[in-house]
Design an enzyme around this catalytic site. Structure first.
Site: not given
Ligand code: 13P
Length: 256
Positions: A14, A101, A12, A99, A214, A175, A169
């Site tokens: 983003k 976010e 992803n 997601h 992560s 992150g 997640e």
């Molecule tokens: P990270 O791998 O940067 O922690 O992000 C995970 C994520 O949100 C994938 O959708």
């Protein structure tokens, strides 16, 4: 891993990636073209601006390309949004919905996420439905209740192994460099598996449940080896082809 389930390693991107990053798509498409692609699927979800050109670059490779969100409606007056049909029109085959976010930045609810997944099904896309607890919910020992509610309310009744992937997640692991312990992931994934089997029967046994948060080359093998972890949803480490391919390659040993 789950018996007879083909793992999926998904990236992803983003809100990252301009045309310069297409070289990474190209390198990933080439890197996943070996024999492992028979056993493990690879997917990149770039920003919508790169979707069409990415599918063109991946045409002759086993790399799948998807989008990061879709609107729940087929078309209409929704400035700035894209529909599932538009993703399919660009030859995308997956779309991430719900997601954390999007849930946080745009106030998306379980009901909206479910409607988006239904829109994805109608366009013949596979929906990657994201769920996961916040740090506060984890501290309050509510992780499993949160997962139960999100599965019930975000996953449509028409879900099947073909049209649905679940991505677990934990919000606090995204992150941050933090991950749950292998034991915690095992418990959460077993819980989700049991829930999916109770609701969807045989299909529930085959719906892929990814872990995200992560995931890096250094922890991929350990995480992907856990029961009922059927792949990864990778954020930051999917932006560089070498890191994404290293995560994908963790399956060389796991499936040897
Ligand atoms: P990270 O791998 O940067 O922690 O992000 C995970 C994520 O949100 C994938 O959708």
């Amino acid at each position: 891993m789950t018996p007879d389930v083909r793992p999926l390693v998904a990236g992803n991107w983003k809100m990252n990636g301009t045309r310069d990053a297409l070289s990474q798509i190209k390198a990933i498409a080439e890197g996943v073209s070996g024999p492992l692609s028979q056993k493990v699927e690879a997917l990149i979800c770039p920003p919508a601006t790169l979707l069409y050109v990415s599918t063109a670059l991946a045409t002759d490779s086993p790399l799948s390309i998807g989008a990061q969100d879709c609107h729940q409606a087929v078309s209409g007056a929704h400035t700035g949004d894209i529909s599932a049909d538009m993703i399919a029109d660009c030859f995308g085959t997956y779309v991430i919905v719900g997601h954390s976010e999007r849930r946080t930045d745009h106030g998306e609810t379980d009901a909206l996420v479910r409607a988006k997944a239904e829109a994805a099904f109608a366009a013949d896309l596979t929906a990657i439905i994201c769920i996961g607890e916040t740090a506060e919910e984890r501290q309050a020992e509510q992780t499993l209740q949160v997962l139960k509610r999100q599965l019930l309310e975000s996953v449509p009744d028409a879900a099947s192994a073909e049209n649905t992937v679940i991505a677990y997640e934990p919000v606090w692991a995204i992150g941050t460099g933090l991950t749950p312990t292998a034991e915690d992931i095992k418990i959460a994934h077993q819980y989700m598996r049991d829930d999916l089997v109770a609701r969807f029967g045989g299909e529930g046994k085959k719906i892929r449940i990814l872990y995200g948060g992560s995931v890096k080359p250094s922890n991929a093998a350990e995480l992907m080896a856990i029961d009922n972890v059927d792949g990864a949803l990778v954020g930051g480490a999917s932006l560089k082809s070498a890191d994404f391919l290293a995560i994908y390659s963790a399956y060389e040993t796991l499936l040897a």
